[in-house]
Motif scaffolding. Structure first.
Motif, mmCIF file in Angstrom:
data_model
loop_
_atom_site.group_PDB
_atom_site.id
_atom_site.type_symbol
_atom_site.label_atom_id
_atom_site.label_comp_id
_atom_site.label_asym_id
_atom_site.label_seq_id
_atom_site.Cartn_x
_atom_site.Cartn_y
_atom_site.Cartn_z
ATOM 1 N N THR A 1 39.368 48.911 43.137
ATOM 2 C CA THR A 1 40.607 48.194 43.446
ATOM 3 C C THR A 1 40.868 47.104 42.410
ATOM 4 O O THR A 1 42.006 46.920 41.964
ATOM 5 C CB THR A 1 40.517 47.553 44.847
ATOM 6 N N THR A 2 39.809 46.411 42.016
ATOM 7 C CA THR A 2 39.946 45.349 41.012
ATOM 8 C C THR A 2 40.379 45.916 39.668
ATOM 9 O O THR A 2 41.230 45.343 38.979
ATOM 10 C CB THR A 2 38.613 44.595 40.863
ATOM 11 N N ARG A 3 39.806 47.067 39.281
ATOM 12 C CA ARG A 3 40.212 47.694 38.021
ATOM 13 C C ARG A 3 41.696 48.089 38.067
ATOM 14 O O ARG A 3 42.402 47.980 37.056
ATOM 15 C CB ARG A 3 39.367 48.946 37.737
ATOM 16 N N MET A 4 42.175 48.554 39.234
ATOM 17 C CA MET A 4 43.598 48.891 39.358
ATOM 18 C C MET A 4 44.460 47.649 39.178
ATOM 19 O O MET A 4 45.519 47.693 38.532
ATOM 20 C CB MET A 4 43.889 49.555 40.719
ATOM 21 N N CYS A 5 44.010 46.533 39.769
ATOM 22 C CA CYS A 5 44.754 45.265 39.620
ATOM 23 C C CYS A 5 44.834 44.863 38.159
ATOM 24 O O CYS A 5 45.891 44.467 37.661
ATOM 25 C CB CYS A 5 44.081 44.156 40.424
ATOM 26 N N GLU A 6 43.689 44.965 37.475
ATOM 27 C CA GLU A 6 43.640 44.573 36.065
ATOM 28 C C GLU A 6 44.524 45.465 35.199
ATOM 29 O O GLU A 6 45.057 45.020 34.185
ATOM 30 C CB GLU A 6 42.192 44.637 35.571
ATOM 31 N N ILE B 1 43.093 41.684 48.686
ATOM 32 C CA ILE B 1 42.213 42.118 47.602
ATOM 33 C C ILE B 1 42.881 41.861 46.253
ATOM 34 O O ILE B 1 42.256 41.397 45.302
ATOM 35 C CB ILE B 1 41.865 43.615 47.751
ATOM 36 N N TYR B 2 44.190 42.147 46.196
ATOM 37 C CA TYR B 2 44.953 41.955 44.959
ATOM 38 C C TYR B 2 44.928 40.490 44.537
ATOM 39 O O TYR B 2 44.705 40.165 43.372
ATOM 40 C CB TYR B 2 46.392 42.423 45.177
ATOM 41 N N ALA B 3 45.137 39.612 45.521
ATOM 42 C CA ALA B 3 45.169 38.180 45.219
ATOM 43 C C ALA B 3 43.824 37.706 44.691
ATOM 44 O O ALA B 3 43.753 36.915 43.742
ATOM 45 C CB ALA B 3 45.548 37.397 46.475
ATOM 46 N N GLU B 4 42.727 38.210 45.295
ATOM 47 C CA GLU B 4 41.387 37.807 44.874
ATOM 48 C C GLU B 4 41.091 38.318 43.462
ATOM 49 O O GLU B 4 40.551 37.600 42.625
ATOM 50 C CB GLU B 4 40.347 38.354 45.855
ATOM 51 N N ALA B 5 41.477 39.567 43.209
ATOM 52 C CA ALA B 5 41.189 40.161 41.907
ATOM 53 C C ALA B 5 42.009 39.507 40.803
ATOM 54 O O ALA B 5 41.498 39.217 39.722
ATOM 55 C CB ALA B 5 41.474 41.661 41.956
ATOM 56 N N THR B 6 43.293 39.278 41.071
ATOM 57 C CA THR B 6 44.153 38.694 40.047
ATOM 58 C C THR B 6 43.792 37.235 39.780
ATOM 59 O O THR B 6 44.047 36.724 38.698
ATOM 60 C CB THR B 6 45.634 38.798 40.446
ATOM 61 N N LYS B 7 43.179 36.572 40.770
ATOM 62 C CA LYS B 7 42.743 35.187 40.559
ATOM 63 C C LYS B 7 41.683 35.144 39.461
ATOM 64 O O LYS B 7 41.738 34.312 38.555
ATOM 65 C CB LYS B 7 42.182 34.610 41.861
ATOM 66 N N ASP B 8 40.716 36.076 39.523
ATOM 67 C CA ASP B 8 39.689 36.142 38.485
ATOM 68 C C ASP B 8 40.289 36.568 37.155
ATOM 69 O O ASP B 8 39.886 36.090 36.095
ATOM 70 C CB ASP B 8 38.584 37.126 38.897
ATOM 71 N N LEU B 9 41.249 37.509 37.218
ATOM 72 C CA LEU B 9 41.889 37.998 35.995
ATOM 73 C C LEU B 9 42.642 36.872 35.295
ATOM 74 O O LEU B 9 42.556 36.708 34.083
ATOM 75 C CB LEU B 9 42.838 39.149 36.334
ATOM 76 N N LYS B 10 43.378 36.084 36.085
ATOM 77 C CA LYS B 10 44.145 34.980 35.508
ATOM 78 C C LYS B 10 43.209 33.951 34.871
ATOM 79 O O LYS B 10 43.514 33.380 33.830
ATOM 80 C CB LYS B 10 44.998 34.314 36.590
#
Length: 422
Positions: A359-364, A387-396
């Motif tokens: 899921t995180t890879r899809m967000c990225e 999940i999207y919010a958590e993943a994009t937080k790390d990405l940002k």
């Protein structure tokens, strides 16, 4: 002619239904909506009238009068007798949670005495004294709330005392609700590289690669049949899940096939090239070793991922394999990089972490949220969004670090140019 009203021994006028007994105590009598007689008692008239107010409220709210000696366990036994519509493994899990944690002590409380604070104290006890994880208390709450809701429906309770109790616990115990972390890209690459090598763990490459690159739940992966895979269209049909649960002390544990809990769970997932390769590797491995599926679960057979005996894979076995893989992979990295201060190592993670990683890879990659929801089989978009919010937080955060590096490099370049001019 005026009717003389009854009075007590202090000459106080008694209301209809009130009586003073020969021993000096007081009694209030009334009939419920079925015509059945009921009585309450008190030592003083003041105490009796306080109880009458509660009786009147119960009558007006339609609360039953035969609740006096009813316990939470009594409601539970009624719930067990009438509850329908649950899958057997779910029902058995509910019963286990109740009998293990609620029935021995908390279940003996009379529902007439039960307050919201009692439920809150009970959950705190499970967390603080019995050291249960919040996820386990969540399971206890699921069945307890249903049991008490039956008391509301049958007019024993005015409201459900467990409403919001779990939310309050999660807020109060925020520190112990650890977020599941996805593997970083270097960690994922390390895992894939380690599994791809010929050796004792190469056998696990197909199933863990499939978990990593489909986002399927473990029960969906272990329940996959070859007929669910379309190599021509490169799609995977998700229409059931494999579960392993206890049917009680007599029958023991068994496998079962369940249909998805929601319509969103039935879906078609794209088969990425890496996943297709993993399926073909699994097929070739079974052919070379002469392994064939020899198990039938609720009419389902020909499972894709089977053990060396031809039986279905067990989630616990997969997690045990992961622990060994993590351990030996990290030893290999450390042996090869002796003296190196910073190396990439695999963290502790479980099967479900691989779904979170996908899921995180899809967000990225910027995959559309609606598409993510369909691929993951989330009935509620809010789950995907969390999940999207958590993943994009790390990405940002990583993007900002890259921006800072870029800015510093640009500033250094400008400084060099100015020095050359001088």
């Amino acid at each position: 002619m005026a009717v003389e009203r009854r009075k007590d021994n202090k000459k106080r006028v008694l209301k209809e239904g009130e009586y003073q007994r020969t021993n000096g105590t007081f009694e209030y009598k009334w009939r419920d909506k079925t015509g059945k007689r009921h009585s309450i008692y008190a030592k003083t008239l003041e105490e009796l009238r306080e109880k009458e107010v509660d009786v009147l409220r119960d009558v007006l709210d339609g609360i039953r009068s035969d609740k006096k000696d009813l316990t939470i366990n009594d409601l539970y036994n009624l719930w067990v007798r009438i509850k329908r519509g649950l899958k057997d493994n779910t029902f058995q899990n509910y019963k286990y949670m109740y009998t293990q944690f609620v029935e021995p002590d908390f279940g003996n409380i009379k529902i007439t005495d039960l307050k919201r604070t009692d439920v809150r104290a009970f959950y705190n006890h499970l967390s603080d004294k019995q050291k249960l994880k919040t996820s386990t208390i969540d399971s206890v709450h699921t069945v307890l709330h249903q049991v008490l809701e039956l008391g509301v429906e049958d007019e024993y309770l005015r409201f459900n005392p467990s409403d919001n109790a779990l939310k309050e616990l999660k807020k109060a115990h925020n520190n112990d609700s650890e977020k599941r972390r996805a593997l970083t890209i270097p960690e994922q690459e390390l895992l894939e590289e380690f599994l791809s090598k010929q050796g004792q763990y190469h056998r696990w490459y197909p199933i863990f690669i499939t978990l990593l690159w489909t986002g399927l739940r473990v029960g969906e992966i272990t329940g996959l049949r070859w007929s669910d895979i379309d190599f021509e269209d490169e799609t995977i049909d998700i229409n059931h899940t494999l579960v392993y649960y206890s049917k009680g002390e007599v029958e023991g544990c068994t496998f079962a096939v369940n249909t998805p809990k929601t319509e969103a769970g039935k879906r078609t997932v794209p088969m990425l090239p890496k996943v297709k390769e993993a399926f073909l590797l699994e097929k070739e491995y079974q052919k070379e070793c002469g392994i064939k599926c020899n198990v039938v679960v609720d009419g389902y057979t020909d499972f894709v991922f089977i053990n060396r005996f031809g039986g279905v894979q067990h989630q616990g076995t997969l997690n045990k394999a992961l622990r060994r893989i993590i351990r030996d992979c990290n030893y290999e990295v450390l042996d090869k990089n002796q003296g190196v201060k910073e190396v990439t190592l695999l963290p502790k993670f479980s099967n479900h972490s691989l779904r979170h990683t996908f899921t995180t890879r899809m967000c990225e990659a910027g995959v559309n949220i609606k598409a993510m929801q369909d691929i993951l089989g989330h009935a509620d978009a809010e789950t995907t969004m969390d999940i999207y919010a958590e993943a994009t937080k790390d990405l940002k955060r990583s993007e900002l670090i890259n921006f800072e590096d870029y800015f510093n490099n640009q500033r250094s370049a400008q400084t060099v140019k100015r020095n050359k001019r001088c």
